[in-house]
Design a protein around this motif. Structure first.
Motif, PDB file in Angstrom:
ATOM      1  N   HIS A   1       0.700  -1.031  -0.093  1.00  0.00           N
ATOM      2  CA  HIS A   1       0.074   0.009  -0.039  1.00  0.00           C
ATOM      3  C   HIS A   1       0.882   1.215  -0.110  1.00  0.00           C
ATOM      4  CE1 HIS A   1      -3.209  -2.787   0.652  1.00  0.00           C
ATOM      5  NE2 HIS A   1      -2.714  -2.866   2.027  1.00  0.00           N
ATOM      6  N   ASP A   2       2.052   1.112  -0.286  1.00  0.00           N
ATOM      7  CA  ASP A   2       3.017   2.308  -0.239  1.00  0.00           C
ATOM      8  C   ASP A   2       3.672   3.138  -1.593  1.00  0.00           C
ATOM      9  OD1 ASP A   2       4.628   0.235  -1.107  1.00  0.00           O
ATOM     10  OD2 ASP A   2       6.308   0.719   0.571  1.00  0.00           O
ATOM     11  N   LEU A   3       2.962   2.282  -2.578  1.00  0.00           N
ATOM     12  CA  LEU A   3       3.257   3.160  -3.888  1.00  0.00           C
ATOM     13  C   LEU A   3       2.802   4.264  -4.259  1.00  0.00           C
ATOM     14  CD1 LEU A   3       2.622  -0.122  -6.424  1.00  0.00           C
ATOM     15  CD2 LEU A   3       4.863   0.376  -5.219  1.00  0.00           C
ATOM     16  N   GLN A   4       3.716   5.009  -4.740  1.00  0.00           N
ATOM     17  CA  GLN A   4       3.301   6.334  -4.967  1.00  0.00           C
ATOM     18  C   GLN A   4       3.256   6.935  -6.634  1.00  0.00           C
ATOM     19  OE1 GLN A   4       6.343   8.674  -2.804  1.00  0.00           O
ATOM     20  NE2 GLN A   4       6.469   7.278  -1.090  1.00  0.00           N
ATOM     21  N   ARG A   5       2.158   7.605  -6.955  1.00  0.00           N
ATOM     22  CA  ARG A   5       2.145   7.704  -8.193  1.00  0.00           C
ATOM     23  C   ARG A   5       2.953   8.947  -8.535  1.00  0.00           C
ATOM     24  NH1 ARG A   5      -3.442   6.236  -7.138  1.00  0.00           N
ATOM     25  NH2 ARG A   5      -4.064   4.720  -8.716  1.00  0.00           N
ATOM     26  N   LEU A   6       3.590   8.947  -9.907  1.00  0.00           N
ATOM     27  CA  LEU A   6       4.603  10.032 -10.161  1.00  0.00           C
ATOM     28  C   LEU A   6       4.298  10.487 -11.602  1.00  0.00           C
ATOM     29  CD1 LEU A   6       8.258   8.826  -9.156  1.00  0.00           C
ATOM     30  CD2 LEU A   6       6.557  10.484  -7.726  1.00  0.00           C
ATOM     31  N   THR A   7       4.320  11.872 -11.564  1.00  0.00           N
ATOM     32  CA  THR A   7       3.948  12.386 -12.852  1.00  0.00           C
ATOM     33  C   THR A   7       5.230  12.368 -13.808  1.00  0.00           C
ATOM     34  OG1 THR A   7       4.460  14.726 -12.235  1.00  0.00           O
ATOM     35  CG2 THR A   7       2.222  14.032 -12.058  1.00  0.00           C
TER      36      THR A   7
ATOM     37  N   ARG B   1      13.595   8.216 -19.338  1.00  0.00           N
ATOM     38  CA  ARG B   1      12.289   8.733 -20.306  1.00  0.00           C
ATOM     39  C   ARG B   1      11.165   7.810 -19.938  1.00  0.00           C
ATOM     40  NH1 ARG B   1      10.342   6.202 -25.193  1.00  0.00           N
ATOM     41  NH2 ARG B   1       9.042   7.550 -26.220  1.00  0.00           N
ATOM     42  N   GLY B   2      10.090   8.507 -19.544  1.00  0.00           N
ATOM     43  CA  GLY B   2       8.809   7.989 -19.304  1.00  0.00           C
ATOM     44  C   GLY B   2       7.567   8.910 -19.193  1.00  0.00           C
ATOM     45  N   SER B   3       6.379   8.397 -19.430  1.00  0.00           N
ATOM     46  CA  SER B   3       5.245   9.194 -19.349  1.00  0.00           C
ATOM     47  C   SER B   3       4.803   9.475 -17.794  1.00  0.00           C
ATOM     48  CB  SER B   3       3.917   8.553 -20.151  1.00  0.00           C
ATOM     49  OG  SER B   3       4.496   8.462 -21.544  1.00  0.00           O
ATOM     50  N   CYS B   4       4.884   8.107 -17.101  1.00  0.00           N
ATOM     51  CA  CYS B   4       4.567   8.377 -15.601  1.00  0.00           C
ATOM     52  C   CYS B   4       5.184   7.117 -15.121  1.00  0.00           C
ATOM     53  CB  CYS B   4       3.230   8.520 -15.444  1.00  0.00           C
ATOM     54  SG  CYS B   4       2.305   7.159 -16.069  1.00  0.00           S
ATOM     55  N   ALA B   5       5.012   7.156 -13.733  1.00  0.00           N
ATOM     56  CA  ALA B   5       5.904   5.964 -12.927  1.00  0.00           C
ATOM     57  C   ALA B   5       5.175   5.807 -11.580  1.00  0.00           C
ATOM     58  CB  ALA B   5       7.253   6.481 -12.664  1.00  0.00           C
ATOM     59  N   LEU B   6       5.453   4.654 -11.036  1.00  0.00           N
ATOM     60  CA  LEU B   6       5.189   4.441  -9.563  1.00  0.00           C
ATOM     61  C   LEU B   6       6.602   4.308  -8.946  1.00  0.00           C
ATOM     62  CD1 LEU B   6       2.580   1.728 -10.055  1.00  0.00           C
ATOM     63  CD2 LEU B   6       2.095   4.086  -9.439  1.00  0.00           C
ATOM     64  N   LEU B   7       6.679   5.073  -7.520  1.00  0.00           N
ATOM     65  CA  LEU B   7       7.774   4.834  -6.872  1.00  0.00           C
ATOM     66  C   LEU B   7       7.452   3.724  -5.782  1.00  0.00           C
ATOM     67  CD1 LEU B   7      10.577   5.376  -5.790  1.00  0.00           C
ATOM     68  CD2 LEU B   7       9.274   7.373  -4.535  1.00  0.00           C
ATOM     69  N   SER B   8       8.252   2.593  -5.542  1.00  0.00           N
ATOM     70  CA  SER B   8       8.193   1.876  -4.560  1.00  0.00           C
ATOM     71  C   SER B   8       9.248   1.841  -3.705  1.00  0.00           C
ATOM     72  CB  SER B   8       8.259   0.175  -5.152  1.00  0.00           C
ATOM     73  OG  SER B   8       8.557  -0.698  -4.268  1.00  0.00           O
ATOM     74  N   PRO B   9       8.746   2.488  -2.593  1.00  0.00           N
ATOM     75  CA  PRO B   9       9.824   2.925  -1.646  1.00  0.00           C
ATOM     76  C   PRO B   9      10.374   1.668  -0.733  1.00  0.00           C
ATOM     77  CG  PRO B   9       7.870   3.663  -0.693  1.00  0.00           C
ATOM     78  CD  PRO B   9       7.488   3.053  -2.087  1.00  0.00           C
ATOM     79  N   SER B  10       9.605   0.430  -0.843  1.00  0.00           N
ATOM     80  CA  SER B  10       9.801  -0.871   0.108  1.00  0.00           C
ATOM     81  C   SER B  10      11.064  -1.800  -0.501  1.00  0.00           C
ATOM     82  CB  SER B  10       8.732  -1.484   0.370  1.00  0.00           C
ATOM     83  OG  SER B  10       7.765  -0.685   1.039  1.00  0.00           O
ATOM     84  N   THR B  11      11.469  -1.455  -1.854  1.00  0.00           N
ATOM     85  CA  THR B  11      12.256  -2.068  -2.513  1.00  0.00           C
ATOM     86  C   THR B  11      13.750  -1.488  -2.052  1.00  0.00           C
ATOM     87  OG1 THR B  11      10.797  -2.178  -4.533  1.00  0.00           O
ATOM     88  CG2 THR B  11      13.107  -2.652  -4.721  1.00  0.00           C
ATOM     89  N   GLY B  12      14.464  -2.572  -2.234  1.00  0.00           N
ATOM     90  CA  GLY B  12      15.936  -2.453  -1.640  1.00  0.00           C
ATOM     91  C   GLY B  12      16.914  -3.490  -2.317  1.00  0.00           C
ATOM     92  N   ILE B  13      18.177  -3.271  -1.880  1.00  0.00           N
ATOM     93  CA  ILE B  13      19.228  -3.961  -2.342  1.00  0.00           C
ATOM     94  C   ILE B  13      19.856  -4.713  -1.374  1.00  0.00           C
ATOM     95  CG2 ILE B  13      19.500  -3.093  -4.746  1.00  0.00           C
ATOM     96  CD1 ILE B  13      21.685  -1.192  -3.592  1.00  0.00           C
ATOM     97  N   ILE B  14      20.574  -5.753  -1.585  1.00  0.00           N
ATOM     98  CA  ILE B  14      21.330  -6.276  -0.551  1.00  0.00           C
ATOM     99  C   ILE B  14      22.615  -6.916  -0.990  1.00  0.00           C
ATOM    100  CG2 ILE B  14      20.177  -8.399  -0.897  1.00  0.00           C
ATOM    101  CD1 ILE B  14      20.204  -9.216   2.010  1.00  0.00           C
ATOM    102  N   ASP B  15      23.622  -7.162  -0.091  1.00  0.00           N
ATOM    103  CA  ASP B  15      24.542  -8.094  -0.400  1.00  0.00           C
ATOM    104  C   ASP B  15      24.605  -9.537  -0.161  1.00  0.00           C
ATOM    105  OD1 ASP B  15      27.112  -9.212  -0.485  1.00  0.00           O
ATOM    106  OD2 ASP B  15      28.357  -7.795   0.587  1.00  0.00           O
ATOM    107  N   SER B  16      24.131 -10.176  -1.285  1.00  0.00           N
ATOM    108  CA  SER B  16      23.758 -11.741  -1.204  1.00  0.00           C
ATOM    109  C   SER B  16      24.583 -12.371  -0.512  1.00  0.00           C
ATOM    110  CB  SER B  16      23.279 -12.229  -2.319  1.00  0.00           C
ATOM    111  OG  SER B  16      24.154 -12.207  -3.240  1.00  0.00           O
ATOM    112  N   HIS B  17      25.905 -12.318  -0.709  1.00  0.00           N
ATOM    113  CA  HIS B  17      27.195 -13.061  -0.250  1.00  0.00           C
ATOM    114  C   HIS B  17      27.111 -12.690   1.315  1.00  0.00           C
ATOM    115  CE1 HIS B  17      28.440 -13.947  -4.320  1.00  0.00           C
ATOM    116  NE2 HIS B  17      28.039 -12.834  -4.581  1.00  0.00           N
ATOM    117  N   ALA B  18      27.003 -11.707   1.390  1.00  0.00           N
ATOM    118  CA  ALA B  18      27.213 -11.354   2.982  1.00  0.00           C
ATOM    119  C   ALA B  18      25.831 -11.966   3.917  1.00  0.00           C
ATOM    120  CB  ALA B  18      27.169  -9.817   3.326  1.00  0.00           C
ATOM    121  N   TYR B  19      24.579 -11.927   3.178  1.00  0.00           N
ATOM    122  CA  TYR B  19      23.583 -12.597   3.525  1.00  0.00           C
ATOM    123  C   TYR B  19      23.816 -14.119   3.960  1.00  0.00           C
ATOM    124  CZ  TYR B  19      18.628 -14.225   4.008  1.00  0.00           C
ATOM    125  OH  TYR B  19      17.610 -14.879   4.306  1.00  0.00           O
ATOM    126  N   LEU B  20      24.256 -14.782   2.988  1.00  0.00           N
ATOM    127  CA  LEU B  20      24.543 -16.314   3.139  1.00  0.00           C
ATOM    128  C   LEU B  20      25.447 -16.355   4.081  1.00  0.00           C
ATOM    129  CD1 LEU B  20      24.972 -17.010  -0.812  1.00  0.00           C
ATOM    130  CD2 LEU B  20      22.894 -17.370   0.553  1.00  0.00           C
TER     131      LEU B  20
END
Length: 366
Positions: free
Chosen positions: A115-121, A133-152
């Protein structure tokens, strides 16, 4: 014959998460891995994205376990000092004709509990990412990145701290129940072995079906479809601050060639999708221009000379070419009638994000 309490087959993210969850002092837990390193296949050959849970059918295991796993994973990273960054991603409707699909994706995410997606013009998109380049977008603030090797490594450390042991170069080739437990036989560093375990988790990833087909009494093993995804790195200055995802391509097995960042700020593009009959991790330099053409739709200023062949991963899909996407399959006693055995099939994306939640489901089922 040596006897143990719990045998975990496979030391990728799923196997190690299950080991960290199931291991406990006073009980013997053994993790066996056929390769020379943990996470040698899908767990270390992916986009290293912590997914928000936007794309999956509402009510599916992928949807439920992605959301649960995402929160568990962020907490785990903070608690165990695993490098990660919740930087957010942009889902871009490049052309105005794609706006309806973007809205459908928004509705699907809402139905999944995101429920946290944000519409962007277009103007807001340009302000956040001038190169896109784009007509519009959605921002997903919950998405992230991780060091998968450190996680393992953190999962392995947690499992070992609770008494688990890891043995590499060890492949389980056959399972049978002898009335006292599961007898696992195979090869360890060139020597045959047998041991008995009360509980077995088959987290073999790309090789899970191979073992399942050699498990006495197990019926209805689902087919495995190998699907390669290839990546190109982008040398030089990073053009983005967020992950950039175009609309999912129609009639393909993936989400399109998107832009992700690693924790060092390096951009990589991918993955594409290609079904295989055998494991193949090569990335052909001749893919540069097809990749460049796809990327230029949302990143017009791309310099194709800066695209460098990166790496590839293989997804363990349960659906073949042209078939509807398949859900995760966590096969327990309720499915196969064999006490003390769990098989994990088709754990592709978002498997890394969902790994801790999957481990919880496995623990509850045993």
């Amino acid at each position: 014959m040596d006897s143990i309490d719990t045998l975990i087959i496979g030391a990728g993210a799923l196997g190690l998460a299950c080991a960290a969850r199931l291991a406990r002092p006073g009980q013997s837990t053994l993790i066996v891995e056929a390769e020379s390193l943990i996470g040698s296949h899908s767990s270390s050959r992916n986009s290293e994205v912590i997914h928000a849970g936007l794309y999956y059918p509402p009510g599916s295991l992928k949807a439920e376990l992605c959301l649960e796993g995402r929160e568990r994973l962020y907490t785990w990273c903070r608690t165990h000092q695993v490098a990660h960054r919740q930087l957010g991603k942009l889902l871009v409707a490049v052309e105005s004709a794609e706006i309806a699909r973007l809205e459908q994706l928004h509705e699907n995410a809402e139905a999944c509990g995101v429920h946290d997606l944000q519409r962007l013009t277009q103007a807001q998109l340009q302000e956040l990412e001038p190169a896109v380049r784009g007509s519009c977008a959605l921002l997903s603030p919950s998405t992230g990145i991780i060091d998968s090797h450190a996680y393992l490594q953190s999962l392995l450390a947690a499992a070992e701290n609770r008494g688990a042991q890891l043995v590499l170069h060890t492949r389980v080739e056959h399972l049978r129940h002898d009335g006292e437990g599961w007898v696992a036989s195979g090869n360890s560093s060139g020597e045959p072995f047998q041991l008995r375990a009360q509980l077995v988790v088959n987290a073999g990833g790309l090789f899970a079906q191979q073992l399942a087909n050699q498990t006495e009494g197990l019926q209805d093993v689902p087919p495995l479809h190998l699907c390669q995804g290839r990546y190109f790195s982008y040398s030089g200055r990073t053009p983005f601050h967020h992950l950039i995802y175009p609309m999912p391509e129609a009639n393909t097995a993936g989400l399109g060639i998107h832009a992700t960042l690693d924790l060092g700020g390096q951009v990589r593009f991918g993955p594409d999708t290609r079904y295989l009959t055998q494991i193949d991790y090569r990335v052909d330099e001749n893919l540069r221009e097809p990749f460049a053409n796809a990327i230029r739709r949302y990143f017009p200023e791309l310099d194709s000379a800066r695209l460098v062949p990166g790496y590839s991963g293989i997804r363990a899909k349960l659906a073949g070419p042209g078939e509807p996407p398949a859900d995760f399959l966590i096969q327990t006693v309720n499915d196969h009638g064999l006490q003390g055995l769990v098989n994990l099939f088709g754990i592709e994306s978002p498997g890394l994000t969902a790994s801790l939640a999957i481990a919880e489901r496995v623990a509850v089922s045993l």
